[in-house]
Design an enzyme around this catalytic site. Structure first.
Site, PDB file in Angstrom:
ATOM      1  N   ILE A 125       0.811  -1.227   0.000  1.00 47.33           N
ATOM      2  CA  ILE A 125       0.000   0.000   0.000  1.00 47.33           C
ATOM      3  C   ILE A 125       0.840   1.272   0.000  1.00 47.33           C
ATOM      4  O   ILE A 125       0.321   2.364  -0.123  1.00 47.33           O
ATOM      5  CB  ILE A 125      -1.003   0.043   1.181  1.00 47.33           C
ATOM      6  CG1 ILE A 125      -0.325  -0.277   2.511  1.00 47.33           C
ATOM      7  CG2 ILE A 125      -2.176  -0.861   0.922  1.00 47.33           C
ATOM      8  CD1 ILE A 125      -1.246  -0.131   3.711  1.00 47.33           C
TER       9      ILE A 125
ATOM     10  N   GLU B 121       5.096   3.213   0.560  1.00 50.15           N
ATOM     11  CA  GLU B 121       6.478   3.166   1.003  1.00 50.15           C
ATOM     12  C   GLU B 121       6.644   4.207   2.077  1.00 50.15           C
ATOM     13  O   GLU B 121       6.511   5.397   1.823  1.00 50.15           O
ATOM     14  CB  GLU B 121       7.408   3.420  -0.187  1.00 50.15           C
ATOM     15  CG  GLU B 121       7.441   2.213  -1.102  1.00 50.15           C
ATOM     16  CD  GLU B 121       7.919   2.510  -2.499  1.00 50.15           C
ATOM     17  OE1 GLU B 121       8.187   3.685  -2.783  1.00 50.15           O
ATOM     18  OE2 GLU B 121       8.016   1.574  -3.296  1.00 50.15           O
TER      19      GLU B 121
ATOM     20  N   GLY C 255      10.547   1.727   5.114  1.00 49.25           N
ATOM     21  CA  GLY C 255      10.437   0.533   4.278  1.00 49.25           C
ATOM     22  C   GLY C 255       9.051   0.390   3.686  1.00 49.25           C
ATOM     23  O   GLY C 255       8.224   1.287   3.767  1.00 49.25           O
TER      24      GLY C 255
ATOM     25  N   ASP D 287       8.818  13.498  13.523  1.00 45.64           N
ATOM     26  CA  ASP D 287       8.659  13.516  12.064  1.00 45.64           C
ATOM     27  C   ASP D 287       7.179  13.587  11.678  1.00 45.64           C
ATOM     28  O   ASP D 287       6.734  12.902  10.772  1.00 45.64           O
ATOM     29  CB  ASP D 287       9.322  12.264  11.469  1.00 45.64           C
ATOM     30  CG  ASP D 287       9.512  12.372   9.957  1.00 45.64           C
ATOM     31  OD1 ASP D 287       9.621  13.508   9.443  1.00 45.64           O
ATOM     32  OD2 ASP D 287       9.532  11.327   9.286  1.00 45.64           O
TER      33      ASP D 287
END
Length: 303
Positions: A10, A12, A16, A128
């Site tokens: 679905i 990246e 990963g 992040d």
């Protein structure tokens, strides 16, 4: 891994490939993140496994639940609850000339702050935050994904596909190389996301670290020791930076009312200790007309 079957790739993520999967016996649909680390040969560091296992304790309706941590041939798989849509895709789907309902902006922001406050109380930073790791369902719930992964695996400069990790939501103390930063970095990111919820456009969309800093400086003024003590001694601060005067945030974020702009300005204060905290932000007058009893965390907050 034998308990799960992969259905399809679905996306990246930062670390990963992400698959949609299903638990074989329960039928539960999950997101399976295959963690690909820089030092692939040595396998997964035990510290990373320890760190990430602690994240299974983060149980909150606005935080994507980590269900399982699995090893397979020195690969680490993280099994998360599955949500089909992220905030970036949702914003991109809103037709040109239309904007998100102002009450939905308010509800999403409040829920993001709920999730952040919950994690910050447990000494877990995100580091992040961006629209791509804010996941939504069709009932108006928004959840934060990837909380705590930065500490376990670091924040790479590039995604493993060599796509550069976005700097648009990164706090100025991080961009200026501060060796010590804390919970205010997530509040800054949330502020930039707040502006994007209102306008559908990233507030500061730099294409390099210096361009990112200069876009921030052009809007908020170039910081100095008067507004942000010791900023001039941060590793990447240069006395040769152009000295921009503070511009107008309201001209860049036209869809917010007075209270919304006031809260946004408090989330984008340069000096990290003076920046509003997630908990303080939740009590801001901007949220006075939000019915918090309908939000997913109401039951645990006793609203």
């Amino acid at each position: 891994m034998e308990d799960y079957v992969k259905i399809e790739k679905i996306g990246e993520g930062t670390y990963g490939v992400v698959y949609k999967g299903r638990h074989k016996s329960t039928g539960q649909v999950v997101a399976m993140k295959k963690i690909r680390l820089e030092s692939e040969e040595e396998g997964v560091p035990s510290t990373a496994v320890r760190e990430v296992s602690l994240l299974q304790e983060l149980k909150h309706p606005n935080v994507v639940r980590l269900l399982d941590v699995l090893m397979q041939e020195s690969r680490l798989y993280l099994i998360f609850e599955f949500l089909s849509m992220d905030l970036k895709k949702y914003l991109d789907s809103i037709p040109s000339g239309q904007y998100m309902d102002p009450m939905l902006v308010k509800s999403y922001l409040y829920q993001i702050l709920e999730g952040i406050y919950f994690c910050h109380r447990r000494r877990v930073l995100h580091r992040d935050l961006k629209p791509q790791n804010l996941l939504i369902d069709n009932k108006g719930v928004i959840k934060l994904a990837d909380f705590g992964l930065a500490r376990a695996f670091g924040v790479p400069v590039r995604v493993y596909t060599h796509e550069v990790v976005t700097l648009w939501y990164r706090a100025p103390e991080v961009l200026l190389g501060s060796p010590r930063y804390s919970t205010p970095v997530d509040v800054w990111s949330t502020g930039t996301i707040f502006a994007e919820l209102a306008t559908k456009k990233p507030l500061f969309h730099g294409d390099s670290e210096i361009d990112q800093l200069f876009r921030i400086f052009r809007t908020l003024g170039t910081p100095n020791n008067d507004v942000w003590p010791d900023v001039e001694s941060l590793p990447d601060y240069k006395n040769t930076f152009p000295k921009w005067k503070e511009g107008s945030l309201s001209s860049m974020v036209k869809n917010l009312d007075k209270n919304g702009l006031d809260l946004l300005a408090k989330m984008l204060i340069y000096n990290p200790p003076k920046r509003i905290s997630a908990r303080e932000a939740m009590t801001h007058p901007y949220f006075d007309d939000l019915d918090k009893s309908t939000l997913p965390a109401a039951c645990i907050n006793g609203v």
